[in-house]
Design a protein around this motif. Structure first.
Motif, PDB file in Angstrom:
ATOM      1  N   LEU A   1       0.850  -1.193   0.000  1.00  0.00           N
ATOM      2  CA  LEU A   1       0.000   0.000   0.000  1.00  0.00           C
ATOM      3  C   LEU A   1       0.884   1.240   0.000  1.00  0.00           C
ATOM      4  O   LEU A   1       1.814   1.343   0.784  1.00  0.00           O
TER       5      LEU A   1
ATOM      6  N   PHE B   1      -1.286   6.875   2.141  1.00  0.00           N
ATOM      7  CA  PHE B   1      -2.210   7.964   1.828  1.00  0.00           C
ATOM      8  C   PHE B   1      -2.055   9.006   2.917  1.00  0.00           C
ATOM      9  O   PHE B   1      -2.544   8.838   4.029  1.00  0.00           O
TER      10      PHE B   1
ATOM     11  N   GLU C   1     -14.581  11.686  -2.108  1.00  0.00           N
ATOM     12  CA  GLU C   1     -15.140  10.480  -1.489  1.00  0.00           C
ATOM     13  C   GLU C   1     -16.256  10.854  -0.513  1.00  0.00           C
ATOM     14  O   GLU C   1     -17.253  10.140  -0.402  1.00  0.00           O
TER      15      GLU C   1
ATOM     16  N   TYR D   1     -16.193   2.566  -6.799  1.00  0.00           N
ATOM     17  CA  TYR D   1     -16.783   1.598  -5.868  1.00  0.00           C
ATOM     18  C   TYR D   1     -17.937   2.180  -5.061  1.00  0.00           C
ATOM     19  O   TYR D   1     -18.595   1.446  -4.303  1.00  0.00           O
TER      20      TYR D   1
ATOM     21  N   MET E   1     -16.001  -3.291   0.599  1.00  0.00           N
ATOM     22  CA  MET E   1     -15.887  -1.839   0.468  1.00  0.00           C
ATOM     23  C   MET E   1     -14.635  -1.309   1.177  1.00  0.00           C
ATOM     24  O   MET E   1     -13.916  -0.456   0.644  1.00  0.00           O
ATOM     25  N   TRP E   2     -14.393  -1.822   2.355  1.00  0.00           N
ATOM     26  CA  TRP E   2     -13.206  -1.392   3.105  1.00  0.00           C
ATOM     27  C   TRP E   2     -11.931  -1.693   2.303  1.00  0.00           C
ATOM     28  O   TRP E   2     -11.037  -0.845   2.193  1.00  0.00           O
ATOM     29  N   THR E   3     -11.868  -2.875   1.725  1.00  0.00           N
ATOM     30  CA  THR E   3     -10.690  -3.259   0.949  1.00  0.00           C
ATOM     31  C   THR E   3     -10.538  -2.360  -0.282  1.00  0.00           C
ATOM     32  O   THR E   3      -9.439  -1.893  -0.601  1.00  0.00           O
TER      33      THR E   3
ATOM     34  N   ARG F   1     -11.591   0.627  -0.684  1.00  0.00           N
ATOM     35  CA  ARG F   1     -11.175   1.976  -0.284  1.00  0.00           C
ATOM     36  C   ARG F   1      -9.661   2.025  -0.089  1.00  0.00           C
ATOM     37  O   ARG F   1      -9.005   2.986  -0.494  1.00  0.00           O
ATOM     38  N   GLN F   2      -9.109   0.987   0.512  1.00  0.00           N
ATOM     39  CA  GLN F   2      -7.646   0.951   0.696  1.00  0.00           C
ATOM     40  C   GLN F   2      -6.933   0.956  -0.654  1.00  0.00           C
ATOM     41  O   GLN F   2      -5.951   1.679  -0.849  1.00  0.00           O
ATOM     42  N   LEU F   3      -7.415   0.137  -1.587  1.00  0.00           N
ATOM     43  CA  LEU F   3      -6.793   0.060  -2.905  1.00  0.00           C
ATOM     44  C   LEU F   3      -6.896   1.396  -3.645  1.00  0.00           C
ATOM     45  O   LEU F   3      -5.943   1.842  -4.277  1.00  0.00           O
TER      46      LEU F   3
ATOM     47  N   MET G   1      -7.345   4.443  -2.364  1.00  0.00           N
ATOM     48  CA  MET G   1      -6.529   5.483  -1.721  1.00  0.00           C
ATOM     49  C   MET G   1      -5.053   5.293  -2.055  1.00  0.00           C
ATOM     50  O   MET G   1      -4.331   6.265  -2.308  1.00  0.00           O
TER      51      MET G   1
END
Lengths: 379, 233
Positions: free
Chosen positions: A6, A9, A82, A255, A288-290, A292-294, A296
């Motif tokens: 990652l 961010f 976002e 997403y 969704m959480w995953t 968002r990480q990708l 960002m």
């Protein structure tokens, strides 16, 4: 593409305050009545809202102040968009101008173009559309046939664009055209920035299967534009467009298009949901959480000046699948008639019908997977 | 990655390879049990970013040994499993890419066929998602001093995401390998079988989905977004 980490961010400034200010602003200024407009809200057109958003400093944030912009960091803009998408704000009118046309004019445009267009974009008043697809050039974009010939008076454009979202309310189109006679494929292409009120341009609506007028055909019949309409370098259109698509593919809109439905599902389920509903909510939250990480991480890479084409495509592929599957998965377990008058039913209906487009716009699923395969070293 | 973590990973590769033949003792002797122990207590003073990196290697090289159990306490084993799974999935993808680039049929490499390319793109997306989940979980755990109760959302979300990737990753990996991938001799099963096992260990899909779903239901629709943004970036 081996060894993914990652990218941090880490926007400058007080991000919590930025979010809080925007949320407070939205509480006052976001239209409340139309729940359906919250679904797929980056296609929801609301000129008044865009203007107010621009006046509040949330449009053209990354543009320099001398062009009316906010001089903010790209990741501050990411936080703002976002938040807008998660709230379901109707950002469709200025969306394309803010996301890609403005940054592209700043990067490749002439000083005259910057001064002419960027202030209106930053005010949320000047809207743009993307002139890429043609009847014979959809996924195969290099098959573009619209021509522009340089004459003593300027460029003469002949041809046709199609699937042009927002052409009917936009002021400008950034068109990919063939400027070199006899050129083929991705050589000899250039980008021209054209005012849509120029004589010889005809815009015809194409009504989509939801009954909406979002996209259009745009015809160019011997349209004369000044020499100064050229954006960037003559013959470098393909390279510029490819960079533009990178901005288009990895944003949170990939997403969050169905997020309003997720919100309605959680609220309808209440604090003590049925086990099957809780399971679905958990699955969706995990995905969704995953995502968002990708997203960002990819945004941070873009902001650092890298070109994460493959990672952007991963965000689009996974994000589209997520936001496209969500209405189907909700329908599969929720008791709800097609024409019920609840928020959940209305959002479900709208998104079931809208969602086939999610894996078409911005590059089809098959094209995106091809880009990923190339990144894997298979092509 | 920091120089210290690079060195740690180099050591892990060597030691875990030895342990794969000799059993867990080389891992113990090399001091991996002290990875999370603070330096002032004679440990390595590592963080979960280090654990994530080391366990991704363990997931490839020594999937059958209790490396995670040696390094972390029981409440963090679900988080450790995410890292093991991310490592194993990365290896399954690497083996698959190598295989389709080498294996020729119909006069060309399998990887030149669009059908195969599209399958591997789907698989790569799942692998990237799990790697991202493992990294984001690591960032959260390090942000809350490795307190599992403060990372309940992220542990559930990441383990569930990893679990849900297992079916796609193992089935595509085996499909593109053909019969050779189904042999005892070829290395693919050394990562795919552990992946199948880890999906059911430390909480299967329904376990984490229910737990996360109940948590999110308590937050409410808008509350989910507020919580997600408050917890990271």
């Amino acid at each position: 593409m081996q060894g993914f980490a990652l990218y941090p961010f880490d926007p400058p400034g007080d991000i919590a305050a930025l979010r809080a200010d925007l949320r407070a602003w939205l509480a006052v200024n976001q239209p409340k009545d139309d729940v359906v407009a919250r679904a797929n809200c980056w296609a929801s057109f609301d000129r008044d809202f865009s203007r107010a958003l621009g006046a509040a400093g949330y449009v053209g944030m990354t543009l320099p102040a001398r062009y009316g912009g906010g001089d903010r960091h790209p990741l501050e803009r990411y936080v703002v968009i976002e938040e807008l998408l998660a709230a379901g704000a109707p950002v469709g009118a200025h969306w394309i101008a803010d996301r890609q046309t403005g940054p592209l004019i700043l990067r490749y445009g002439s000083e005259e173009q910057r001064e002419r267009y960027l202030p209106g974009i930053a005010k949320g008043e000047l809207y743009a559309c993307i002139g890429l697809s043609e009847p014979g050039a959809g996924s195969d974009l290099a098959a573009v046939r619209t021509t522009a010939r340089e004459t003593a008076e300027g460029w003469r454009i002949n041809g046709q664009k199609i699937w042009t979202t927002g052409a009917h309310f936009s002021h400008i189109i950034l068109a990919l055209v063939r400027t070199e006679e006899g050129s083929e494929r991705n050589a000899g292409l250039s980008q021209l920035l054209v005012d849509l009120d120029t004589p010889g341009i005809t815009i015809r609506p194409i009504i989509d299967m939801a009954g909406h007028h979002d996209f259009n055909e745009v015809f160019f019949d011997d349209v004369l534009v000044p020499h100064g309409a050229l954006v960037g370098e003559r013959g470098q259109g393909w390279k510029q467009v490819t960079a533009e698509l990178g901005l288009e593919r990895s944003g949170p809109e990939r997403y969050l298009s169905s997020h309003a439905l997720f919100v309605a599902l959680i609220d309808a389920a209440g604090p003590d949901p049925d086990p099957a509903v809780a399971t679905l909510i958990g699955e969706l939250a995990s995905e969704m959480w995953t995502l968002r990480q990708l997203s960002m991480s990819t945004a941070a890479k873009l902001a650092a000046g890298e070109d994460p084409m493959v990672e952007a495509s991963v965000v689009k592929e996974l994000g589209n699948a997520f936001e496209q599957d969500m209405p189907r998965r909700v329908q599969a377990i929720i008791d709800c008639n097609w024409d019920d008058d609840t928020d959940l039913a209305k959002l479900l209906r709208v998104l079931l019908i809208a969602s086939p487009s999610f894996s078409l716009r911005g590059g089809t699923r098959e094209v995106i997977r091809g880009i990923i395969a190339r990144g894997l070293g298979l092509r | 990655m920091s120089a210290a973590r690079d060195m740690l990973c180099d050591t892990a590769r060597v030691v875990f390879a030895e342990a794969a033949k000799a059993g867990i003792s080389p891992v113990e002797e090399a001091g991996f049990g002290l990875l999370l122990v603070p330096e002032e207590q004679g440990g390595f003073g590592g963080d979960w970013g280090d654990v994530n990196a080391v366990l991704q290697i363990a997931g490839v090289v020594a999937p059958d040994l209790p490396v995670a159990e040696l390094i972390v306490d029981a409440p963090l084993l679900p988080a450790a499993a995410v890292s093991l799974m991310a490592g194993a999935m990365g290896q399954a993808l690497a083996l698959s890419i190598d295989h389709v680039n080498m294996r020729q049929q119909f006069g060309r490499a399998l990887g030149k066929f669009q059908a195969v390319q599209q399958s591997l793109a789907v698989m790569a997306c799942e692998v990237r998602a799990v790697e991202a989940a493992a990294a984001a979980l690591a960032a959260r755990l390090d942000g809350v001093g490795l307190d599992p109760s403060a990372a309940g959302f992220e542990i559930a979300a990441a383990k569930l995401r990893a679990n849900r990737a297992v079916g796609v990753v193992t089935s595509i990996a085996h499909q593109v390998h053909g019969a050779i991938g189904f042999t005892e001799e070829y290395d693919l099963h050394r990562v795919t079988v552990p992946l199948m096992r880890w999906r059911g260990a430390h909480g299967h899909d329904a376990h984490w989905a229910r737990r996360l779903g109940d948590q999110v239901a308590g937050l409410g629709g808008r509350g989910l977004w507020e919580a997600m943004t408050a917890r990271g970036a």
